[in-house]
Write a protein that holds these residues in place. Structure first.
Motif, PDB file in Angstrom:
ATOM      1  N   TYR A  39       0.695  -1.511   0.090  1.00 41.61           N
ATOM      2  CA  TYR A  39      -0.061   0.171   0.572  1.00 41.61           C
ATOM      3  C   TYR A  39       0.894   1.455   0.228  1.00 41.61           C
ATOM      4  O   TYR A  39       0.700   2.476  -1.061  1.00 41.61           O
ATOM      5  CB  TYR A  39      -1.076   0.189   1.295  1.00 41.61           C
ATOM      6  N   LEU A  40       1.613   1.113   0.916  1.00 43.81           N
ATOM      7  CA  LEU A  40       2.553   2.292   0.563  1.00 43.81           C
ATOM      8  C   LEU A  40       3.607   2.133  -0.086  1.00 43.81           C
ATOM      9  O   LEU A  40       4.365   3.479  -0.416  1.00 43.81           O
ATOM     10  CB  LEU A  40       3.748   2.070   2.335  1.00 43.81           C
ATOM     11  N   GLY A  41       4.166   1.698  -0.894  1.00 46.36           N
ATOM     12  CA  GLY A  41       5.411   0.990  -1.958  1.00 46.36           C
ATOM     13  C   GLY A  41       6.489   1.297  -1.527  1.00 46.36           C
ATOM     14  O   GLY A  41       7.865   2.010  -2.310  1.00 46.36           O
ATOM     15  N   VAL A  42       6.741   0.768  -0.178  1.00 44.69           N
ATOM     16  CA  VAL A  42       7.893   0.335   0.649  1.00 44.69           C
ATOM     17  C   VAL A  42       8.250  -0.499   0.955  1.00 44.69           C
ATOM     18  O   VAL A  42       7.073  -1.669   1.036  1.00 44.69           O
ATOM     19  CB  VAL A  42       7.908   0.975   1.746  1.00 44.69           C
ATOM     20  N   PRO A  43       9.560  -1.594   0.861  1.00 43.08           N
ATOM     21  CA  PRO A  43       9.832  -2.509   1.278  1.00 43.08           C
ATOM     22  C   PRO A  43       9.593  -2.686   2.545  1.00 43.08           C
ATOM     23  O   PRO A  43       9.633  -2.201   3.474  1.00 43.08           O
ATOM     24  CB  PRO A  43      11.849  -2.604   1.489  1.00 43.08           C
ATOM     25  N   VAL A  44       8.932  -4.405   3.031  1.00 39.95           N
ATOM     26  CA  VAL A  44       8.452  -4.646   4.288  1.00 39.95           C
ATOM     27  C   VAL A  44       9.998  -4.313   5.977  1.00 39.95           C
ATOM     28  O   VAL A  44       9.951  -4.194   6.480  1.00 39.95           O
ATOM     29  CB  VAL A  44       9.085  -6.505   4.197  1.00 39.95           C
ATOM     30  N   GLY A  45      11.327  -4.146   4.983  1.00 41.48           N
ATOM     31  CA  GLY A  45      12.165  -4.052   6.038  1.00 41.48           C
ATOM     32  C   GLY A  45      11.724  -2.106   6.603  1.00 41.48           C
ATOM     33  O   GLY A  45      12.369  -2.347   7.624  1.00 41.48           O
ATOM     34  N   THR A  46      11.539  -1.932   5.273  1.00 42.51           N
ATOM     35  CA  THR A  46      11.520  -0.152   5.617  1.00 42.51           C
ATOM     36  C   THR A  46      10.646  -0.166   7.048  1.00 42.51           C
ATOM     37  O   THR A  46      10.462   0.944   8.380  1.00 42.51           O
ATOM     38  CB  THR A  46      11.169   0.570   4.756  1.00 42.51           C
ATOM     39  N   LEU A  47       9.150  -1.213   6.755  1.00 41.60           N
ATOM     40  CA  LEU A  47       8.770  -0.549   7.820  1.00 41.60           C
ATOM     41  C   LEU A  47       8.948  -1.739   9.017  1.00 41.60           C
ATOM     42  O   LEU A  47       8.729  -0.767  10.886  1.00 41.60           O
ATOM     43  CB  LEU A  47       6.927  -2.134   7.504  1.00 41.60           C
ATOM     44  N   TYR A  48       9.423  -2.369   9.317  1.00 40.77           N
ATOM     45  CA  TYR A  48      10.034  -2.776  10.497  1.00 40.77           C
ATOM     46  C   TYR A  48      11.250  -1.446  11.220  1.00 40.77           C
ATOM     47  O   TYR A  48      11.268  -1.684  12.857  1.00 40.77           O
ATOM     48  CB  TYR A  48      10.586  -4.112  10.680  1.00 40.77           C
ATOM     49  N   GLN A  49      11.621  -1.410  10.474  1.00 43.18           N
ATOM     50  CA  GLN A  49      12.608   0.303  10.450  1.00 43.18           C
ATOM     51  C   GLN A  49      11.673   1.125  11.285  1.00 43.18           C
ATOM     52  O   GLN A  49      12.415   1.577  12.286  1.00 43.18           O
ATOM     53  CB  GLN A  49      13.767   0.678   9.804  1.00 43.18           C
ATOM     54  N   TRP A  50      10.849   1.293  10.866  1.00 45.81           N
ATOM     55  CA  TRP A  50      10.047   2.548  10.989  1.00 45.81           C
ATOM     56  C   TRP A  50       9.451   2.437  12.137  1.00 45.81           C
ATOM     57  O   TRP A  50       9.402   3.335  13.423  1.00 45.81           O
ATOM     58  CB  TRP A  50       8.704   3.152  10.144  1.00 45.81           C
ATOM     59  N   ARG A  51       9.136   0.590  12.244  1.00 43.16           N
ATOM     60  CA  ARG A  51       8.436   0.148  14.271  1.00 43.16           C
ATOM     61  C   ARG A  51       9.932   0.859  14.982  1.00 43.16           C
ATOM     62  O   ARG A  51       9.474   1.022  16.081  1.00 43.16           O
ATOM     63  CB  ARG A  51       7.815  -1.389  13.314  1.00 43.16           C
ATOM     64  N   CYS A  52      10.797   0.420  14.652  1.00 45.80           N
ATOM     65  CA  CYS A  52      11.817   0.213  16.225  1.00 45.80           C
ATOM     66  C   CYS A  52      11.700   1.224  15.997  1.00 45.80           C
ATOM     67  O   CYS A  52      12.286   2.235  17.731  1.00 45.80           O
ATOM     68  CB  CYS A  52      12.920  -0.407  15.666  1.00 45.80           C
ATOM     69  N   LYS A  53      12.083   2.580  15.390  1.00 41.76           N
ATOM     70  CA  LYS A  53      13.001   3.929  15.857  1.00 41.76           C
ATOM     71  C   LYS A  53      10.618   4.837  16.012  1.00 41.76           C
ATOM     72  O   LYS A  53      11.372   5.499  16.106  1.00 41.76           O
ATOM     73  CB  LYS A  53      12.749   4.969  14.330  1.00 41.76           C
ATOM     74  N   ARG A  54       9.791   3.956  15.754  1.00 41.03           N
ATOM     75  CA  ARG A  54       9.213   4.499  16.277  1.00 41.03           C
ATOM     76  C   ARG A  54       8.477   5.795  15.123  1.00 41.03           C
ATOM     77  O   ARG A  54       7.793   6.486  16.073  1.00 41.03           O
ATOM     78  CB  ARG A  54       8.732   4.932  17.759  1.00 41.03           C
ATOM     79  N   THR A  55       8.457   5.759  14.131  1.00 42.21           N
ATOM     80  CA  THR A  55       7.963   6.661  13.021  1.00 42.21           C
ATOM     81  C   THR A  55       7.306   6.699  12.328  1.00 42.21           C
ATOM     82  O   THR A  55       6.572   7.121  11.381  1.00 42.21           O
ATOM     83  CB  THR A  55       9.661   7.325  12.419  1.00 42.21           C
ATOM     84  N   GLY A  56       6.615   4.889  11.900  1.00 43.83           N
ATOM     85  CA  GLY A  56       5.976   4.347  11.134  1.00 43.83           C
ATOM     86  C   GLY A  56       4.489   4.198  11.258  1.00 43.83           C
ATOM     87  O   GLY A  56       4.289   4.644  12.364  1.00 43.83           O
ATOM     88  N   PRO A  57       3.477   4.066  10.742  1.00 43.43           N
ATOM     89  CA  PRO A  57       2.031   3.939  11.353  1.00 43.43           C
ATOM     90  C   PRO A  57       2.146   2.868  12.077  1.00 43.43           C
ATOM     91  O   PRO A  57       2.954   1.736  12.865  1.00 43.43           O
ATOM     92  CB  PRO A  57       1.562   3.185   9.740  1.00 43.43           C
ATOM     93  N   PRO A  58       1.707   2.956  13.616  1.00 43.53           N
ATOM     94  CA  PRO A  58       1.005   2.448  14.142  1.00 43.53           C
ATOM     95  C   PRO A  58       0.982   0.924  13.867  1.00 43.53           C
ATOM     96  O   PRO A  58      -0.113   0.535  13.028  1.00 43.53           O
ATOM     97  CB  PRO A  58      -0.270   2.488  15.272  1.00 43.53           C
ATOM     98  N   GLY A  59       1.532  -0.422  14.388  1.00 41.95           N
ATOM     99  CA  GLY A  59       0.795  -1.909  14.044  1.00 41.95           C
ATOM    100  C   GLY A  59       0.891  -2.234  15.369  1.00 41.95           C
ATOM    101  O   GLY A  59       0.641  -1.713  16.845  1.00 41.95           O
ATOM    102  N   ARG A  60      -0.125  -3.360  15.303  1.00 40.88           N
ATOM    103  CA  ARG A  60      -0.191  -4.055  17.336  1.00 40.88           C
ATOM    104  C   ARG A  60       0.231  -5.825  16.445  1.00 40.88           C
ATOM    105  O   ARG A  60       0.430  -6.216  15.686  1.00 40.88           O
ATOM    106  CB  ARG A  60      -1.952  -3.835  17.128  1.00 40.88           C
ATOM    107  N   ARG A  61       0.997  -6.262  17.952  1.00 40.13           N
ATOM    108  CA  ARG A  61       1.057  -7.707  17.799  1.00 40.13           C
ATOM    109  C   ARG A  61      -0.135  -8.556  18.673  1.00 40.13           C
ATOM    110  O   ARG A  61      -1.247  -8.472  18.881  1.00 40.13           O
ATOM    111  CB  ARG A  61       2.282  -8.258  18.853  1.00 40.13           C
TER     112      ARG A  61
END
Length: 58
Positions: free
Chosen positions: A16-38
């Protein structure tokens, strides 16, 4: 009453965002991307949270 959208997977959000999956995980670690839930051992996203995050980006 409107039925809620199903939760999105990491692959679906990346597509949807047009980014690699790894980018989402990096954003999650930095708390800068869209909020995800476990959900158990899986990472999931509410579609409305992802869309709102996109609207907030400048």
């Amino acid at each position: 009453m409107k039925t809620l959208d199903r939760l999105w997977t990491v692959d679906e959000v990346a597509d949807y965002l047009g980014v690699p999956v790894g980018t989402l995980y990096q954003w999650r670690c930095k708390r800068t991307g869209p909020p995800g839930r476990r959900i158990g051992k899986h990472l999931r996203y509410l579609p409305e949270d992802v869309r709102e995050w996109v609207r907030e980006q400048t």
